[in-house]
Design a protein around this motif. Structure first.
Motif, short mmCIF file in Angstrom:
data_model
loop_
_atom_site.label_atom_id
_atom_site.label_comp_id
_atom_site.label_asym_id
_atom_site.label_seq_id
_atom_site.Cartn_x
_atom_site.Cartn_y
_atom_site.Cartn_z
N ALA A 322 90.27 11.24 0.34
CA ALA A 322 91.41 10.71 1.05
C ALA A 322 92.36 10.28 0.13
O ALA A 322 93.47 10.05 0.14
CB ALA A 322 90.89 9.62 1.87
N TRP A 410 98.13 16.13 6.29
CA TRP A 410 98.31 15.52 5.03
C TRP A 410 99.57 15.32 4.42
O TRP A 410 99.53 14.76 3.06
CB TRP A 410 97.18 16.09 4.20
CG TRP A 410 95.83 15.90 4.43
CD1 TRP A 410 95.02 16.99 5.13
CD2 TRP A 410 94.87 15.10 4.22
NE1 TRP A 410 93.82 16.65 5.27
CE2 TRP A 410 93.57 15.47 4.78
CE3 TRP A 410 94.97 13.85 3.49
CZ2 TRP A 410 92.57 14.70 4.59
CZ3 TRP A 410 93.89 13.15 3.35
CH2 TRP A 410 92.88 13.47 3.86
N ARG A 412 102.27 13.39 4.67
CA ARG A 412 102.60 12.17 4.50
C ARG A 412 101.76 11.57 3.08
O ARG A 412 102.44 11.01 2.30
CB ARG A 412 102.61 11.25 5.71
CG ARG A 412 102.71 9.76 5.22
CD ARG A 412 104.38 9.13 5.27
NE ARG A 412 104.45 8.07 5.06
CZ ARG A 412 105.62 7.61 4.42
NH1 ARG A 412 106.35 8.19 4.05
NH2 ARG A 412 105.66 6.19 4.11
N HIS A 419 101.89 6.34 -5.44
CA HIS A 419 103.22 5.55 -4.84
C HIS A 419 104.12 4.70 -5.81
O HIS A 419 105.03 4.59 -5.82
CB HIS A 419 102.69 4.56 -3.66
CG HIS A 419 101.62 3.41 -3.91
ND1 HIS A 419 102.37 2.29 -4.43
CD2 HIS A 419 100.32 3.41 -4.07
CE1 HIS A 419 101.29 1.56 -4.88
NE2 HIS A 419 100.02 2.21 -4.80
N PHE A 426 103.46 1.16 -0.64
CA PHE A 426 102.15 0.94 -0.25
C PHE A 426 101.74 2.65 -0.49
O PHE A 426 102.25 3.47 -0.52
CB PHE A 426 101.97 0.66 1.08
CG PHE A 426 102.41 -0.90 1.54
CD1 PHE A 426 102.01 -1.70 0.90
CD2 PHE A 426 103.69 -0.89 2.42
CE1 PHE A 426 102.37 -3.06 1.40
CE2 PHE A 426 103.90 -2.11 2.82
CZ PHE A 426 103.42 -3.40 2.03
N PRO A 427 100.36 2.44 -0.78
CA PRO A 427 99.58 3.71 -0.59
C PRO A 427 99.63 4.41 0.69
O PRO A 427 99.35 3.68 1.69
CB PRO A 427 98.25 3.45 -1.22
CG PRO A 427 97.87 2.12 -0.90
CD PRO A 427 99.42 1.30 -0.73
N LEU A 429 97.03 6.83 2.46
CA LEU A 429 95.88 7.55 2.28
C LEU A 429 95.32 8.31 3.62
O LEU A 429 95.53 7.57 4.70
CB LEU A 429 94.68 6.67 1.68
CG LEU A 429 94.99 6.03 0.41
CD1 LEU A 429 93.79 5.22 -0.18
CD2 LEU A 429 95.54 6.99 -0.61
N PRO A 433 98.02 10.69 12.00
CA PRO A 433 97.36 11.20 13.37
C PRO A 433 98.50 11.90 14.12
O PRO A 433 99.91 11.37 13.79
CB PRO A 433 97.05 10.12 14.24
CG PRO A 433 97.02 8.91 13.35
CD PRO A 433 97.91 9.38 12.02
#
Lengths: 433, 433
Positions: A322, A410, A412, A419, A426-427, A429, A433
């Motif tokens: 991830a 994946w 995004r 980042h 923000f990361p 990971l 959905p």
């Protein structure tokens, strides 16, 4: 040529394990050892029981587990030193090629290299015995890999804290003998830390020989742990990673752009935070100041990482996958850890399905083999026919023929990437959905 | 009562900094030091220039920065030891209360506690001098916090590797004098590691006195770093975190359920991976085996974390806030690091706006003060009127009156939480767009 071979999405995988182990039953190292060390070797053999008791006390070794392990895998475990058996096991796992570290037997240390120079290779080793033991293993390993050189990259043991001239000579000797990488101790202990300029000739020789330098988990300050296995396991991956920032901040990667450095069997979950931390430190210092405390670097840490650093991440965890856009997909080299019980052998195919089923095929190809091929110089052309015969297909790993949905899930995470470099707070990971 | 006070969404924040620093100009410690140590104290004062040169060489100290820092903040920096000035600075930052570590001056070490027992407190300190220096600071600090005890939790220096009876006595003495927490060395060096049962009376006394035990960043094996600042910074947070897994795996938190342990000014970015790693190790071992190598634990690591462990996370980074559902919101204690230049003073209000504007108000309240109040025993009732006067409101931090959108943006991340416990494969960090 079949239609299947024309569609890279359906081709079987070329799998290279960046972390496997081989070693002779210890007493069989004798003929590879200079005869003047035979007496010391007898002493070393005599201490075997004490070493096993020590491992049992810390909880690394467990009698019941050991008995079952050797019973269940007697035949396969001979692949630790028997080439024919080994190839059978690799084929069974779908592994076309491998990087070969020492210490086939991680349970009872029956294949420990002389004088403890295997995975426990340590900076404070006696320099004479250390080099003698390393050369014994290196000589045997060169023989071992010579039968099918396209399938093995042998890792020479390098007691790097010894006399520099001898260390450099051993690099060249190992290269000429057919070995392809160098393992140095994770811990220098009381010797010079790896930022020291004394090692520059060593890094230069490794770069010249195109032999990646690698640390591997194993060594740790066990005298501090009492009998608490949890302490050992909680930090055993930190010690092999530590040389990374010693080399990086002292400008080794700047001075030796041809040097490749890797950390083996220590996971890669720690790398995103480390990279974020180091990049911020470097980029922050360059924000508004004329004088940098990091003058030995000419570019931010992530550029050295992507150019020269890799992780032999062994049996990658889902949490690590991830984080692959922060780590860098090309910096993650999967490994089976054959024939160690904490690895994926002999169930690698099932394990790969469980772990990679929703990872894009193109990225899976990189992590399972192509990245390792580049780092360690495997000839993918020579391996291709074998891979087509033994490698699992994407379909066998549960991966969709139509990759559009999995790629989108994946997107995004890939877009945000690191980042701190892509102007995201923000990361991001995991899948969206 | 105004309408504002009835709506917790609009009330000003009660802010407690879990990481601030105070210390006398070193020579002024003399009256607090037993007179038999005065001669040794003169020697210590004489080595001050050498210490400064050492810090400059490693790059921790920078002449030009130091000159500007002291010029720009001359008045405010007196708050390092002058109570009236200090309260003015805390008020200006909106900080109602604070946890007080040693070493007000992080730039030139002008307020170093005697014999180097401040942030550099180390396990291999001379036991006599160590305890003498610690007591000198502890005595002064008790005086210092006594003027406004509701606003300060003084951290006693505790050279814990010394003779256990004296260490326990100092805990009780410090408690009676009005101090509220205990700082132990991050590094035991050549003394007994913290898993050793010799420390059990110490942990018992700390629990009995309700004094949290804390490590703080500063100590590190600097002799290994040469003049490479990057190496130091890359691992300076690891050493204070290390005692956490020594205490945890040796069952200290199980045997002393009243003990609280924290790690200060070392970030909290490393905690999710550590927790994931330790939980997996523990839960995996309990999966199918009767005999566990972790018999000293009765529950998985995260339960000890949530019950007894906290991080004084100082100036929390956005990346860390994105990981707060893995860390545990209640385990993150913000701090200003006053009066250190790497902290948020004197621009704390602007810094808080930049960092917390899109974090839910209820969680911000926990991290900025309420969690620290519980850990360190601050009287929130006594602090409430002050907080209402000086604390920034959510609106001043740029937080929406209507929290529904911001709550929704974090819902997925909160729901996944510690993914290894909630049956999710991947972590979900950051906001969902």
């Amino acid at each position: 040529m079949t239609a299947q071979q024309n569609d890279p999405g359906l081709d079987p995988y070329l799998i290279i394990s960046s972390d496997c182990h081989a070693g002779l039953p210890t007493e069989e190292y004798r003929p590879y050892l200079d005869s003047r060390f035979h007496r010391a070797f007898d002493d070393f053999l005599g201490e075997r029981d004490a070493r096993r008791e020590e491992a049992t006390r810390l909880g690394i070794r467990n009698d019941a587990f050991a008995a079952k392990w050797f019973h269940d895998h007697e035949e396969g475990l001979r692949g630790g030193w028997d080439t024919a058996q080994r190839l059978k096991e690799l084929d069974g796992d779908g592994v076309a090629a491998e990087v070969v570290f020492p210490d086939a037997d991680a349970v009872d240390s029956r294949t420990a290299a002389p004088f403890g120079v295997g995975l426990g290779l340590s900076g404070d080793q006696d320099p004479e015995l250390g080099m003698a033991g390393a050369q014994a293993h290196n000589r045997w390993l060169a023989d071992f890999v010579s039968e099918h050189p396209e399938r093995h990259c042998g890792v020479a043991l390098l007691p790097v804290t010894g006399e520099v001239g001898r260390v450099v000579a051993e690099i060249h000797r190992a290269k000429e003998s057919g070995l392809g990488a160098l393992m140095i101790p994770s811990m220098w202990v009381d010797k010079a830390p790896y930022h020291d300029r004394r090692y520059d000739p060593v890094w230069a020789a490794a770069a010249e020989c195109a032999m990646p330098v690698v640390t591997h988990s194993g060594a740790a300050p066990r005298h501090e742990y009492g009998d608490h296995l949890g302490i050992y396991v909680s930090e055993v991956t930190w010690w092999p990673a530590r040389p990374l920032w010693f080399l990086l901040w002292s400008g080794v990667f700047e001075r030796h752009p041809g040097l490749r450095f890797g950390v083996a069997e220590s996971g890669c979950w720690w790398l995103p935070n480390l990279l974020w931390f180091m990049d911020r430190l470097y980029l922050g210092a360059h924000g508004g100041k004329k004088l940098s405390p990091f003058a030995e670097l000419k570019r931010p840490p992530h550029e050295y990482l992507d150019r020269q650093i890799f992780v032999c991440a062994t049996n990658t965890k889902r949490r690590e996958l991830a984080q692959r856009y922060e780590i860098g997909v090309d910096n993650i080299l999967w490994g089976s850890d054959f024939p160690h019980p904490e690895g994926t052998w002999p169930d690698t195919r099932a394990w790969l399905t469980k772990t990679f089923h929703d990872i894009p095929v193109a990225e899976t190809r990189r992590m399972l083999g192509l990245a390792a091929a580049e780092v360690f110089g495997f000839d993918t052309g020579a391996l291709a026919p074998l891979a087509r015969r033994i490698g699992p297909t994407p379909a066998e790993l549960g991966q969709d023929d139509d990759q559009s949905a999995v790629e989108a899930s994946w997107a995004r995470s890939r877009e945000v990437g690191r980042h701190w470099l892509t102007d995201h707070d923000f990361p991001t990971l995991g899948v969206t959905p």
